[in-house]
Design an enzyme around this catalytic site. Structure first.
Site, mmCIF file in Angstrom:
data_model
loop_
_atom_site.group_PDB
_atom_site.id
_atom_site.type_symbol
_atom_site.label_atom_id
_atom_site.label_comp_id
_atom_site.label_asym_id
_atom_site.label_seq_id
_atom_site.Cartn_x
_atom_site.Cartn_y
_atom_site.Cartn_z
ATOM 1 N N LYS A 82 1.773 5.138 -10.847
ATOM 2 C CA LYS A 82 2.090 4.647 -9.495
ATOM 3 C C LYS A 82 2.546 3.189 -9.582
ATOM 4 C CE LYS A 82 -0.119 4.371 -4.899
ATOM 5 N NZ LYS A 82 -1.385 4.593 -4.161
ATOM 6 N N SER A 106 -1.074 7.426 -0.078
ATOM 7 C CA SER A 106 0.063 6.659 -0.531
ATOM 8 C C SER A 106 0.538 6.996 -1.945
ATOM 9 C CB SER A 106 -0.276 5.169 -0.470
ATOM 10 O OG SER A 106 -1.341 4.876 -1.362
ATOM 11 N N SER A 113 -5.873 8.099 -0.760
ATOM 12 C CA SER A 113 -4.482 8.122 -1.229
ATOM 13 C C SER A 113 -4.185 8.916 -2.480
ATOM 14 C CB SER A 113 -3.968 6.700 -1.432
ATOM 15 O OG SER A 113 -3.513 6.194 -0.205
HETATM 16 N N1 GLN Z 1 -4.161 6.490 4.167
HETATM 17 C C1 GLN Z 1 -5.152 5.458 4.055
HETATM 18 C C2 GLN Z 1 -4.648 4.170 4.642
HETATM 19 O O1 GLN Z 1 -3.599 4.217 5.165
HETATM 20 C C3 GLN Z 1 -5.584 5.296 2.631
HETATM 21 C C4 GLN Z 1 -4.683 4.448 1.819
HETATM 22 C C5 GLN Z 1 -5.112 4.382 0.384
HETATM 23 O O2 GLN Z 1 -6.040 5.058 -0.042
HETATM 24 N N2 GLN Z 1 -4.438 3.525 -0.364
HETATM 25 O O3 GLN Z 1 -5.269 3.172 4.593
#
Ligand code: GLN
Length: 502
Positions: free
Chosen positions: A139, A214, A238
């Site tokens: 990532k 993400s 994420s």
């Molecule tokens: N979807 C969650 C957020 O928007 C988690 C993001 C993540 O785990 N980086 O904060």
């Protein structure tokens, strides 16, 4: 009820920190704070009849060999039935033919091919580490020496990382071949991968849909076989949510089990680096390399395991009918194969998502404002700007204390549940992959992490595994006690890909 946050306060805060917000952004933050009123509810009494059995074990265990694509590939490489060069070239080939998916921000072709050739030399002489010759994607918020690290944002220069993150070094030492850096939501904020400055990612199973986020590029790259496994990060869901949307396995380790050295942090008190993989056993191997804590091959056995289901998982109309049906099938499958299904109560669960957003936005805003020059903030997308302003507001009001209390209570409730459960099971995401460009109601889109953020707040290990035979994949979420990645993956490997029982 929390007092409604005045829109003027939101505008004034944005001006004070030097972040431009549209009127739509202001309305979004206001609606989000209305949703935070759930933090005002006192958690229900903690005393309840624990260990109430919902289903009895009905058969003896079947035990069994877990699926493991990675183990099979490594043994083929060692036996000379495959070469790393060929396998790596195939990944690059699929990266070219499926460029439309937009999974990668940078590709590592030359260095990747060179690494594959070196791996083949080692393999031919009977040497080579655990991941020797295996193509792995990373990532784009994790440093890989010599490659840009953009976090899918315009605020970072395209300068190349001077050294690799600790976990990437370990993967390379084990012979892993890095094929590229994957697309993501900007600064890891989001659940759809649409907020990337490099354009949205399209789900490999249905290009009209998002891959989740993400770590959407990482999950989608594994689904599209552009890498065998991929590294992702999970702060509040994420890794697990995109795993569910893309039909792969996603493992979020125990907080702190994998070093975050070399990660561009989002919320350092919640950030974890984990794995997207075709199956649980493969995820376990990569986790073992990154953490230095090698796991045993996954044992796909449910017999004798105690699986907790919280009442709160069913509260409201959170999950769609389709997801709920698969979840019920998974419970029935586990019971039929000898697991004891018991009821647990996590009264703070329903307030945990709001607590997550208050705490994570506050911490992220502090970090960004301290480390990013003001003139660069203008180049960030709406999601990042909204989080900064919401975070400044959340950090400075009494909601923050309430959110901290929810987090503490939740940890105690989990501890109680793990006194008699091996794992807790829930759906991963309330729905299957949503369509690109769907509505951005904060209290709806953030529901995507309803089942996931609580384990992040508590720092527990958790995985999403695909279950059932639906057209779009459904993920089952498995949470274990601290350090119990092995148990999570054992149970996951017994559930993954099982056709629905009904
Ligand atoms: N979807 C969650 C957020 O928007 C988690 C993001 C993540 O785990 N980086 O904060």
């Amino acid at each position: 009820m929390a007092e409604k946050l005045s829109e003027n306060i939101i505008r004034d805060t944005a001006t004070a920190v030097g972040v431009a917000l549209s009127e739509e952004d202001v309305a979004y933050i206001s609606a989000q704070f209305e949703g935070f009123s759930v933090l005002e509810n006192e958690a229900a009494d903690m005393r309840y009849s624990a260990d109430e059995i919902l289903y009895h074990a009905q058969s003896v265990g079947h035990g069994g060999k877990a699926r493991c694509d990675l183990r099979d590939l490594v043994s083929d490489l060692h036996a000379g039935r495959a070469t790393s060069l060929r396998v790596t070239e195939d990944c690059f080939e699929r990266m070219t033919t499926r460029k439309d998916l937009n999974n990668f921000i940078s590709e590592n072709r030359d260095a990747g091919i060179a690494a594959a050739k070196r791996a083949d030399v080692l393999l031919a002489s009977g040497r080579g580490g655990e991941l020797c010759g295996v193509p792995i994607a990373v990532k784009d918020n994790i440093n890989v020496k010599g490659l840009p690290v953009t976090c899918a944002s315009r605020i970072f220069s395209e300068a190349k990382a001077a050294s690799s993150a600790e976990c990437v070094k370990r993967i390379e030492e084990a012979g892993g071949v890095i094929v590229g850096k994957t697309n993501m939501d900007e600064l890891a904020m989001g659940s759809t991968d649409e907020s990337s400055a490099f354009g949205a990612v399209k789900n490999a199973l249905d290009i009209t849909r998002v891959p989740g986020g993400s770590s959407g590029g990482s999950a989608n790259a594994v689904a599209a076989r552009q890498a065998v496994c991929a590294l992702g990060t999970d702060t509040g869901g994420s890794i697990r949510q995109p795993a569910a949307y893309c039909g792969v396995v996603g493992l979020k380790p125990t907080f702190g089990a994998v070093s975050c050295d070399g990660l561009v942090g989002f919320v350092p008190s919640l950030d974890t680096i984990g794995v997207l993989a075709p199956d649980c056993d493969s995820a376990g191997i990569v986790f073992g390399v990154m953490s230095g804590r090698k796991l045993a091959p996954a044992n796909a056995e449910l017999f004798g395991k105690t699986i907790g289901i919280a009442d709160e998982f069913a509260s409201g109309e959170i999950a769609s009918d389709e997801v709920r049906k698969q979840f019920e099938n998974a419970i029935a499958f586990a019971a039929e194969h000898g697991a004891r299904i018991v009821r647990v109560r996590l009264p703070s669960f329903t307030a945990a998502l709001a607590a997550y957003h208050v705490l994570s936005s506050a911490e992220a805003a502090t970090n960004i404002l301290a480390s990013v020059p003001k003139n660069k903030l203008a180049s960030t997308g709406g999601e990042v700007r909204r989080r900064i302003v919401a975070g400044v507001l959340a950090g400075g009001c009494e909601l923050y204390e309430k959110a901290r209390n929810v987090r503490e209570r939740l940890c105690r409730e989990y501890a109680e549940a793990f006194g008699y459960c091996d794992v807790l099971l829930s759906p991963t995401s309330p729905t299957t992959a949503t369509v690109l460009g769907a509505s951005r109601d904060p209290n709806k889109s953030h529901y995507g992490d309803y089942f996931l953020a609580p384990a992040s707040l508590a720092g527990l290990p958790a995985a999403s595994v695909p279950f059932g035979d639906t057209v779009l994949p459904v993920g089952i979420h498995i949470v274990g006690n601290y350090g119990c990645e092995q148990t999570v993956l054992d149970i996951g490997s017994a559930l993954e890909y099982k056709a629905a029982t009904k």
